[in-house]
Design a protein around this motif. Structure first.
Motif: not given
Length: 179
Positions: A106-117
């Motif tokens: 799936a995906t989530t967001r980093t604190p910087a707002g970037t999507s990561t798997a």
């Protein structure tokens, strides 16, 4: 040339550059999960890429579409990334893509707002010092509040070297592709 003419000329130049950039898809066009963005910030993840399994000096690990080893950070939680923009400049986010893994992706967001798997709920990244497919230079690195480990096909941390039969003694990978 007076100040008004200079400002008008500069405005026309900037407007032209904006048109060219928008026609090319913007500044992030062509960046991949393993390259830094134009301003030295985190790069956009590669799109349409898929996570798959490859053989490295650590054994079977997950890699991205370019064969770069995928890592997790022990400081992260289930679907919670702690990797901010400084962290992402060394540990770029990974695109989920179209994976055929036996674990949820799936995906989530980093604190910087970037999507990561996420793999089995764990946010994943690549490492800028992995230069060739199958490199595992990020294994065991302690920074950004935790330890970085390659990710096994089950989504767990690979915490010890378990050389496969095809691994070379120098630590470079015997990249076996995915399945």
């Amino acid at each position: 040339m007076n100040v008004t003419a200079k400002v008008t000329g500069l405005s026309a130049l900037l407007a032209g550059a904006a048109v060219v950039l928008s026609a090319c898809g913007g500044a992030a066009s062509g960046t991949t999960a393993g390259s830094a963005g134009a301003a030295g910030g985190p790069a956009a993840p590669a799109h349409g890429a898929g996570l798959h399994v490859a053989t490295t000096s650590l054994g079977k690990v997950l890699v991205d579409a370019q064969g770069r080893t995928v890592y997790l950070l022990t400081a992260d939680g289930r679907s919670v990334s702690t990797c901010g923009s400084d962290c992402l400049s060394f540990w770029p986010a990974v695109a989920a893509g179209h994976s055929k893994l036996g674990v949820p992706v799936a995906t989530t967001r980093t604190p910087a707002g970037t999507s990561t798997a996420t793999v089995a709920g764990q946010p994943v990244y690549t490492f800028v010092n992995d230069h060739a497919a199958g490199d595992v230079n990020g294994e065991g690195v302690k920074e950004f509040g935790g330890t970085w480990y390659a990710v096994s096909p089950t989504g767990q941390a690979v915490t010890g070297a378990a050389p496969s039969s095809g691994a070379s003694p120098g630590g470079s990978a015997s990249y076996g592709g995915g399945y």
